[in-house]
Design a protein around this motif. Structure first.
Motif, PDB file in Angstrom:
ATOM      1  N   VAL A 100       0.844  -1.190   0.000  1.00  0.00           N
ATOM      2  CA  VAL A 100       0.000   0.000   0.000  1.00  0.00           C
ATOM      3  C   VAL A 100       0.884   1.246   0.000  1.00  0.00           C
ATOM      4  CG1 VAL A 100      -1.787   1.282   1.242  1.00  0.00           C
ATOM      5  CG2 VAL A 100      -1.791  -1.207   1.291  1.00  0.00           C
ATOM      6  N   HIS A 101       0.634   2.155  -0.928  1.00  0.00           N
ATOM      7  CA  HIS A 101       1.278   3.465  -0.940  1.00  0.00           C
ATOM      8  C   HIS A 101       0.164   4.508  -0.797  1.00  0.00           C
ATOM      9  CE1 HIS A 101       4.999   1.647  -2.577  1.00  0.00           C
ATOM     10  NE2 HIS A 101       4.185   0.901  -3.300  1.00  0.00           N
ATOM     11  N   SER A 102       0.528   5.766  -0.778  1.00  0.00           N
ATOM     12  CA  SER A 102      -0.495   6.803  -0.769  1.00  0.00           C
ATOM     13  C   SER A 102      -0.007   7.980  -1.601  1.00  0.00           C
ATOM     14  CB  SER A 102      -0.778   7.251   0.673  1.00  0.00           C
ATOM     15  OG  SER A 102      -1.725   8.294   0.672  1.00  0.00           O
ATOM     16  N   PHE A 111       3.471   4.573   4.909  1.00  0.00           N
ATOM     17  CA  PHE A 111       4.755   3.879   5.072  1.00  0.00           C
ATOM     18  C   PHE A 111       4.762   2.586   4.260  1.00  0.00           C
ATOM     19  CE2 PHE A 111       7.650   0.895   7.105  1.00  0.00           C
ATOM     20  CZ  PHE A 111       8.820   1.620   6.939  1.00  0.00           C
ATOM     21  N   CYS A 112       5.783   2.452   3.372  1.00  0.00           N
ATOM     22  CA  CYS A 112       5.766   1.340   2.431  1.00  0.00           C
ATOM     23  C   CYS A 112       7.099   0.607   2.380  1.00  0.00           C
ATOM     24  CB  CYS A 112       5.391   1.857   1.043  1.00  0.00           C
ATOM     25  SG  CYS A 112       6.445   3.197   0.490  1.00  0.00           S
ATOM     26  N   GLY A 113       7.947   0.840   3.380  1.00  0.00           N
ATOM     27  CA  GLY A 113       9.219   0.128   3.383  1.00  0.00           C
ATOM     28  C   GLY A 113      10.390   1.073   3.551  1.00  0.00           C
ATOM     29  N   GLN A 168      12.510   2.708   1.781  1.00  0.00           N
ATOM     30  CA  GLN A 168      12.703   3.977   1.075  1.00  0.00           C
ATOM     31  C   GLN A 168      11.398   4.754   0.903  1.00  0.00           C
ATOM     32  OE1 GLN A 168      15.350   5.603   0.385  1.00  0.00           O
ATOM     33  NE2 GLN A 168      16.826   4.063   1.023  1.00  0.00           N
ATOM     34  N   HIS A 169      10.492   4.595   1.836  1.00  0.00           N
ATOM     35  CA  HIS A 169       9.232   5.348   1.800  1.00  0.00           C
ATOM     36  C   HIS A 169       9.485   6.856   1.679  1.00  0.00           C
ATOM     37  CE1 HIS A 169       5.580   7.230   3.272  1.00  0.00           C
ATOM     38  NE2 HIS A 169       6.202   7.617   4.354  1.00  0.00           N
ATOM     39  N   ALA A 170      10.475   7.336   2.427  1.00  0.00           N
ATOM     40  CA  ALA A 170      10.746   8.787   2.403  1.00  0.00           C
ATOM     41  C   ALA A 170      11.233   9.233   1.028  1.00  0.00           C
ATOM     42  CB  ALA A 170      11.773   9.145   3.468  1.00  0.00           C
ATOM     43  N   GLN A 230       4.296  13.315  -2.564  1.00  0.00           N
ATOM     44  CA  GLN A 230       5.039  12.425  -1.681  1.00  0.00           C
ATOM     45  C   GLN A 230       4.181  11.200  -1.378  1.00  0.00           C
ATOM     46  OE1 GLN A 230       8.205  12.684  -0.292  1.00  0.00           O
ATOM     47  NE2 GLN A 230       7.752  10.660   0.560  1.00  0.00           N
ATOM     48  N   CYS A 231       4.813  10.038  -1.305  1.00  0.00           N
ATOM     49  CA  CYS A 231       4.093   8.872  -0.823  1.00  0.00           C
ATOM     50  C   CYS A 231       3.790   9.119   0.647  1.00  0.00           C
ATOM     51  CB  CYS A 231       4.926   7.609  -0.989  1.00  0.00           C
ATOM     52  SG  CYS A 231       4.093   6.146  -0.344  1.00  0.00           S
ATOM     53  N   ALA A 232       2.523   8.927   1.033  1.00  0.00           N
ATOM     54  CA  ALA A 232       2.109   9.293   2.380  1.00  0.00           C
ATOM     55  C   ALA A 232       1.673   8.087   3.208  1.00  0.00           C
ATOM     56  CB  ALA A 232       0.990  10.331   2.313  1.00  0.00           C
TER      57      ALA A 232
HETATM   58 CU1  CUA Z   1       5.307   4.291  -1.098  1.00  0.00          CU
HETATM   59 CU2  CUA Z   1       5.494   5.107   1.123  1.00  0.00          CU
END
Ligand code: CUA
Length: 320
Positions: free
Chosen positions: A153-155, A192-194, A196-198, A188-190
């Protein structure tokens, strides 16, 4: 007070603020934010006023039987009626706004965006145009971003343009908005996806409809000829090395789909979804040792001679 100041200091002019809205949907969301802010200030003033008043009067008038009834009234007003009114106002406005945000616009531009580990795959629906981490959009036209993921899941969030929308495996979510003003808006991906989410940033480049149409035409027919002799050499090395197995460059034999499409790489602001600025020096380091810039990235280190590395950098930077 100190912590508030520290928090506000974090809102530098470089990080996008949802209150600096440049899209129709973001404006609506900012409107709710200001309404809630105003209500919160109102509640604070009333409560703080009551507390101050009760402290000032408390010593003089010990709770006698005469004031019991008015105390009961105040409890009902402050404890039930007041909060119900405040929450009702917020609920009605929120439901109205949510319905408005979901309403499809007329003749929308559709863009398919997939969340990858950790970058964004972009495809313009009904065209041959693929790109990554940068989304060119026209101003004044309804946009539909159709979000998918085949991993976690990303955002998807561009604070100045619209609210967040989750990117969920096995489901297609549609985010709708209209950009009001040309500009470059950071996303920005909002979720947490692992690891390198940031470093899963992206940019929306909003242009006038005329400029956008030109961009669309240019990118439907990308330049095939390398710009220089070094770049031509780079193209050969790119196709001979592992690069072409993972990346596509339209108009060439490089057809890999695991990594980002690089057809317009030279025009992008960043390498690795915001991990580094797109400069020749950073690109060279990225090609030879991507994990040193973005630990956990799927792209492995590649051993290249100095001349080969230079030529690939020249080739990729020439792709606009
Ligand atoms: Cu994709 Cu956080």
């Amino acid at each position: 007070m100190v912590s508030t100041a520290a928090l506000l200091a974090g809102c530098s002019h470089k990080s996008p603020s949802m209150l600096d809205a440049k899209g129709s949907e973001a404006s609506r969301i900012a409107g709710i934010w200001w309404l809630m802010f105003a209500l919160a200030i109102g509640v604070y003033v009333v409560v703080a006023g009551c507390i101050t008043l009760s402290i000032l009067r408390g010593r003089r008038r010990r709770a006698g039987t005469a004031s019991r009834r008015s105390e009961g009234l105040w409890l009902w007003l402050g404890g039930l009626v007041g909060p119900v009114i405040v929450l009702l106002v917020i609920a009605v406005v929120t439901v109205q706004t949510t319905a408005a945000l979901r309403k499809p616009g007329r003749d929308p531009l559709r863009v398919d965006v997939a969340g990858e580990d950790w970058w964004w795959r972009v495809h313009y629906t009904g065209t041959s145009i693929d790109t990554a981490n940068e989304i060119h959009l026209p101003t004044g036209r309804p946009i539909e971003i159709r979000l998918t993921s085949d991993n976690v899941v990303h955002s998807f969030w561009v604070p100045q343009l619209a609210g967040k929308m989750d990117v969920i495996p096995g489901q297609r979510n549609t985010l709708r908005f209209t950009v009001n003003k040309p500009g470059v808006y950071r996303g920005q991906c909002a979720e947490f996806c692992g690891l390198q989410h940031a470093n899963m940033a992206f940019w929306v480049i909003a242009e006038s409809p005329g400029l956008f149409e030109r961009w669309l035409t240019d990118h439907a027919n990308p330049t095939l000829e390398p710009a220089s002799e070094t770049a031509a050499q780079g193209q050969v090395v790119f196709q001979r090395q592992a690069c072409a197995g993972c990346h596509t460059i339209r108009g060439t034999t490089a057809r890999g789909t695991r990594g980002p499409d690089l057809t317009d790489f030279g025009s992008r602001r960043s390498i690795g979804s915001g991990a580094a600025d797109n400069t020749p020096a950073n690109l060279r380091q990225w090609i030879t040792d991507a994990p040193s810039i973005k630990p956990g990235v799927l792209m492995p280190p590649i051993t290249l001679s100095g001349a080969d590395a230079r030529s690939i950098v020249a080739y990729l930077e020439s792709l606009k």
